[in-house]
Design a protein around this motif. Structure first.
Motif, PDB file in Angstrom:
ATOM      1  N   TRP A   1      58.447  57.068  21.689  1.00  0.00           N
ATOM      2  CA  TRP A   1      58.252  55.355  20.975  1.00  0.00           C
ATOM      3  C   TRP A   1      58.380  54.342  21.516  1.00  0.00           C
ATOM      4  CZ3 TRP A   1      62.337  52.800  19.306  1.00  0.00           C
ATOM      5  CH2 TRP A   1      63.714  52.744  19.180  1.00  0.00           C
ATOM      6  N   SER A   2      58.018  53.069  22.100  1.00  0.00           N
ATOM      7  CA  SER A   2      58.126  52.527  23.558  1.00  0.00           C
ATOM      8  C   SER A   2      58.801  50.437  22.728  1.00  0.00           C
ATOM      9  CB  SER A   2      57.324  52.384  24.100  1.00  0.00           C
ATOM     10  OG  SER A   2      57.585  53.363  24.746  1.00  0.00           O
ATOM     11  N   ILE A   3      59.386  49.864  23.287  1.00  0.00           N
ATOM     12  CA  ILE A   3      59.527  48.208  22.781  1.00  0.00           C
ATOM     13  C   ILE A   3      59.767  47.643  23.943  1.00  0.00           C
ATOM     14  CG2 ILE A   3      61.208  49.538  21.324  1.00  0.00           C
ATOM     15  CD1 ILE A   3      63.575  48.491  22.835  1.00  0.00           C
ATOM     16  N   SER A   4      59.401  46.401  23.912  1.00  0.00           N
ATOM     17  CA  SER A   4      58.876  45.161  25.062  1.00  0.00           C
ATOM     18  C   SER A   4      60.242  45.548  26.071  1.00  0.00           C
ATOM     19  CB  SER A   4      58.956  44.681  24.321  1.00  0.00           C
ATOM     20  OG  SER A   4      58.687  43.457  25.574  1.00  0.00           O
ATOM     21  N   ILE A   5      59.983  45.201  27.618  1.00  0.00           N
ATOM     22  CA  ILE A   5      61.606  44.864  27.771  1.00  0.00           C
ATOM     23  C   ILE A   5      62.238  43.809  27.987  1.00  0.00           C
ATOM     24  CG2 ILE A   5      60.722  46.019  29.455  1.00  0.00           C
ATOM     25  CD1 ILE A   5      60.031  43.185  30.947  1.00  0.00           C
ATOM     26  N   ASP A   6      61.274  42.508  26.732  1.00  0.00           N
ATOM     27  CA  ASP A   6      62.071  41.633  26.031  1.00  0.00           C
ATOM     28  C   ASP A   6      63.162  41.720  25.200  1.00  0.00           C
ATOM     29  OD1 ASP A   6      60.693  39.557  27.629  1.00  0.00           O
ATOM     30  OD2 ASP A   6      59.084  40.428  26.557  1.00  0.00           O
ATOM     31  N   ALA A   7      63.093  43.007  25.021  1.00  0.00           N
ATOM     32  CA  ALA A   7      64.482  43.413  23.985  1.00  0.00           C
ATOM     33  C   ALA A   7      65.357  43.797  24.331  1.00  0.00           C
ATOM     34  CB  ALA A   7      63.858  44.483  23.152  1.00  0.00           C
ATOM     35  N   GLY A   8      65.612  42.883  25.870  1.00  0.00           N
ATOM     36  CA  GLY A   8      67.210  43.123  26.540  1.00  0.00           C
ATOM     37  C   GLY A   8      67.474  42.048  26.820  1.00  0.00           C
TER      38      GLY A   8
ATOM     39  N   TYR B   1      62.782  38.296  36.230  1.00  0.00           N
ATOM     40  CA  TYR B   1      63.290  38.942  35.136  1.00  0.00           C
ATOM     41  C   TYR B   1      62.714  39.744  34.270  1.00  0.00           C
ATOM     42  CZ  TYR B   1      62.889  38.638  29.797  1.00  0.00           C
ATOM     43  OH  TYR B   1      62.770  39.039  28.660  1.00  0.00           O
ATOM     44  N   ASN B   2      61.721  40.227  35.132  1.00  0.00           N
ATOM     45  CA  ASN B   2      60.982  41.292  34.021  1.00  0.00           C
ATOM     46  C   ASN B   2      62.167  42.415  34.850  1.00  0.00           C
ATOM     47  OD1 ASN B   2      58.427  39.395  34.261  1.00  0.00           O
ATOM     48  ND2 ASN B   2      57.760  41.651  33.409  1.00  0.00           N
ATOM     49  N   THR B   3      62.456  42.250  36.696  1.00  0.00           N
ATOM     50  CA  THR B   3      63.239  43.655  36.851  1.00  0.00           C
ATOM     51  C   THR B   3      64.726  42.842  36.683  1.00  0.00           C
ATOM     52  OG1 THR B   3      62.187  43.523  38.743  1.00  0.00           O
ATOM     53  CG2 THR B   3      64.172  44.671  39.361  1.00  0.00           C
TER      54      THR B   3
ATOM     55  N   MET C   1      65.092  42.593  33.648  1.00  0.00           N
ATOM     56  CA  MET C   1      64.879  43.666  31.896  1.00  0.00           C
ATOM     57  C   MET C   1      64.935  45.070  32.613  1.00  0.00           C
ATOM     58  SD  MET C   1      65.334  41.450  29.693  1.00  0.00           S
ATOM     59  CE  MET C   1      66.901  41.381  30.728  1.00  0.00           C
ATOM     60  N   HIS C   2      64.084  45.543  33.340  1.00  0.00           N
ATOM     61  CA  HIS C   2      63.924  47.423  33.836  1.00  0.00           C
ATOM     62  C   HIS C   2      65.065  47.850  34.038  1.00  0.00           C
ATOM     63  CE1 HIS C   2      59.561  48.070  33.455  1.00  0.00           C
ATOM     64  NE2 HIS C   2      59.609  46.886  34.124  1.00  0.00           N
ATOM     65  N   ASN C   3      65.796  46.911  34.404  1.00  0.00           N
ATOM     66  CA  ASN C   3      67.121  47.822  34.949  1.00  0.00           C
ATOM     67  C   ASN C   3      68.730  47.732  34.022  1.00  0.00           C
ATOM     68  OD1 ASN C   3      66.994  47.335  37.909  1.00  0.00           O
ATOM     69  ND2 ASN C   3      67.181  45.580  38.390  1.00  0.00           N
ATOM     70  N   PHE C   4      68.034  46.604  33.278  1.00  0.00           N
ATOM     71  CA  PHE C   4      69.367  46.266  31.409  1.00  0.00           C
ATOM     72  C   PHE C   4      68.608  47.586  31.453  1.00  0.00           C
ATOM     73  CE2 PHE C   4      69.691  45.972  27.214  1.00  0.00           C
ATOM     74  CZ  PHE C   4      71.045  45.290  27.513  1.00  0.00           C
ATOM     75  N   PHE C   5      67.668  47.780  30.683  1.00  0.00           N
ATOM     76  CA  PHE C   5      67.838  49.280  30.254  1.00  0.00           C
ATOM     77  C   PHE C   5      67.576  50.788  31.160  1.00  0.00           C
ATOM     78  CE2 PHE C   5      65.046  46.714  27.553  1.00  0.00           C
ATOM     79  CZ  PHE C   5      65.555  46.577  25.794  1.00  0.00           C
ATOM     80  N   GLY C   6      68.135  50.480  32.214  1.00  0.00           N
ATOM     81  CA  GLY C   6      67.981  51.492  32.824  1.00  0.00           C
ATOM     82  C   GLY C   6      67.226  52.581  33.661  1.00  0.00           C
ATOM     83  N   ARG C   7      67.077  52.310  35.036  1.00  0.00           N
ATOM     84  CA  ARG C   7      66.242  52.487  35.935  1.00  0.00           C
ATOM     85  C   ARG C   7      65.742  54.241  35.976  1.00  0.00           C
ATOM     86  NH1 ARG C   7      64.480  48.272  38.923  1.00  0.00           N
ATOM     87  NH2 ARG C   7      62.275  49.570  39.731  1.00  0.00           N
ATOM     88  N   ASP C   8      66.891  54.577  35.469  1.00  0.00           N
ATOM     89  CA  ASP C   8      66.552  56.167  34.986  1.00  0.00           C
ATOM     90  C   ASP C   8      65.791  56.576  33.396  1.00  0.00           C
ATOM     91  OD1 ASP C   8      68.151  55.540  33.624  1.00  0.00           O
ATOM     92  OD2 ASP C   8      69.809  57.241  34.263  1.00  0.00           O
ATOM     93  N   ARG C   9      65.648  55.367  33.171  1.00  0.00           N
ATOM     94  CA  ARG C   9      64.904  56.173  31.263  1.00  0.00           C
ATOM     95  C   ARG C   9      63.627  56.539  31.276  1.00  0.00           C
ATOM     96  NH1 ARG C   9      66.126  54.152  26.602  1.00  0.00           N
ATOM     97  NH2 ARG C   9      67.377  53.169  27.379  1.00  0.00           N
ATOM     98  N   PHE C  10      63.215  56.452  32.401  1.00  0.00           N
ATOM     99  CA  PHE C  10      61.702  57.670  32.940  1.00  0.00           C
ATOM    100  C   PHE C  10      61.770  58.939  32.817  1.00  0.00           C
ATOM    101  CE2 PHE C  10      63.165  57.541  37.197  1.00  0.00           C
ATOM    102  CZ  PHE C  10      62.767  59.188  37.702  1.00  0.00           C
TER     103      PHE C  10
END
Length: 430
Positions: free
Chosen positions: A228-235, A268-270, A272-281
């Motif tokens: 399951w996934s959530i939007s990057i806007d949750a950051g 902004y988008n980047t 948010m990706h950084n906030f959630f961790g670029r190794d999350r993938f």
């Protein structure tokens, strides 16, 4: 087929690990061959010279009602779902709408990505009727994105209890369902974790951070297999509890980016990706949707230089994209271009070496893709599966896998998450 030479005395003691010693072992054999050798012939067919089919659970995603879903350019289909289509009375669940959706998508040999939503600009909420009828429950009607829009009453304990119970029941029924690849979850407009151009009142038109914390932990407890996934806007700290409770970032959810490749994606988008961790993938899928900020974005996301001087392939590789919703792309691009973009996402396996030693098949596999596969998949010969899952193989990495069997039947990849008729390809270069 390749014929390989092995030193008899060391062959029986051969043990392979995934730390690079396989190549050292191979080199030692080639340098120290003496007269005591045996011929081992690898007769196993399997694989392809080049991966030309969109791989399962990857690629450009079309909505389930898109008439181009049978053209071979996608393996995934997306759909919103409504809570009140499943529940109208407390505790009574009718999954017919989900079943019909999943069966329809599976009939095209595709898998689904679903997202349940409550609030959608221009529409009433999908809160079940028994909650709307409960004492004290009061929705708010207001304008959002130039549309009359209804907002749920997150003061309601009935609503909060229902959402937690709903995902418990959903996980119980669909956690291991191979018709379903991923789900997206969230609150606010489109379930994308925002109420842009609308009412934002935590605990009233948007759930409180306390309830969100409970919700996120609940999903972590209930889903064992389905990602399951959530939007990057949750950051965004205005909406979500992550900034105040960073331990929530340890939950292995994926993220989706619903304005991928827009002009200011690098801000902004980047962030948010950084906030959630670029190794999350490494553990959970990264997906999204091509930007609708402008018509220009939609027309050019798959152009050679993208809409803003960077190609989709480059963007996808930087963010380790597994899937990207691109429902309108057939209006602007050819089937071949969309398929090419699909093939640039997710995993891509190559079996580079194959030897047989002491009743075992030893294979070296490389992931030439930009993301791992997120469900267990195994190299398999005649029903004998590798001891290790390909799920552990990160992009650009090469590892060794062992099958406790040395027969000459076809080599294939077995993934229990696939539909009957789906197949994971691999390049055969052994």
């Amino acid at each position: 087929m390749k014929k390989l030479l092995f030193v008899v005395l060391i062959a029986s003691a051969f043990a392979v690990s995934c730390d690079g010693k396989y190549d050292e072992f191979f080199d030692d054999i080639e340098e120290n061959v003496d007269e005591e050798v045996i011929d081992v012939t690898v007769d196993n067919i399997g694989g392809v010279d080049e991966i030309t089919k969109v791989q399962p659970m990857t690629g450009i995603v079309l909505w389930d009602d898109n008439g181009n879903n049978n053209k071979g350019a996608n393996s995934l289909e997306y759909s919103y779902m409504n809570y009140d289509d499943i529940v109208s009375q407390r505790g009574v669940y009718d999954w017919t709408a989900v079943e019909n959706k999943l069966n329809d998508i599976a009939s095209r040999n595709h898998q689904a990505i679903l997202r349940f939503r409550i609030t959608y600009p221009g529409f009433e909420t999908t809160v079940p009727q028994y909650i709307k009828n409960s004492n004290g429950y009061e929705e708010i009607e207001a304008e959002a994105e130039d549309e009359d829009t209804w907002y749920p009453d997150w003061r309601s304990q009935e609503l909060k209890d229902f959402i937690l119970e709903f995902y418990e029941k959903f996980a119980e029924k669909y956690d291991e369902d191979n018709r379903l690849a991923f789900i997206q979850v969230g609150f606010g407009h489109y379930a994308e974790y925002h109420n842009y151009d609308g009412l934002i009142d935590l605990g009233r038109t948007f759930p409180s951070k306390s309830f969100q914390t409970t919700f996120l932990n609940k999903l972590n407890d209930e889903f064992y297999n389905l990602h399951w996934s959530i939007s990057i806007d949750a950051g965004d700290s205005e909406y979500s509890p992550f900034s105040q409770n960073t331990s929530l970032l340890n939950i292995p959810f994926g993220v989706f980016d619903d304005s991928f490749m827009h002009l200011e994606h690098g801000d902004y988008n980047t962030d948010m990706h950084n906030f959630f961790g670029r190794d999350r993938f490494e553990n959970s899928p990264i997906g999204g949707e091509f930007s609708y900020y402008t018509d220009y974005d939609q027309r050019n996301v798959l152009s050679p230089n993208g809409p803003h001087e960077e190609s989709f392939e480059s963007f996808a590789a930087r963010f380790h994209i597994t899937y990207m919703i691109g429902n309108d792309q057939f209006e602007y691009q050819s089937k071949n271009r969309i398929k090419e973009a699909s093939l640039a996402t997710g995993y891509k396996f190559e079996v580079t070496k194959f030897v047989k030693v002491d009743g075992k098949s030893i294979l070296t596999v490389k992931n030439n893709g930009i993301a791992p596969i997120y469900y267990d998949a195994y190299l398999s010969i005649a029903g004998h599966d590798s001891n290790e899952s390909l799920k552990s193989l990160m992009p650009g990495e090469e590892s060794v896998f062992t099958i406790d069997y040395d027969g000459d039947e076809e080599l294939e990849i077995y993934c229990p998450r696939l539909l009957d008729g789906q197949k994971i390809d691999f390049v055969n270069s052994y």
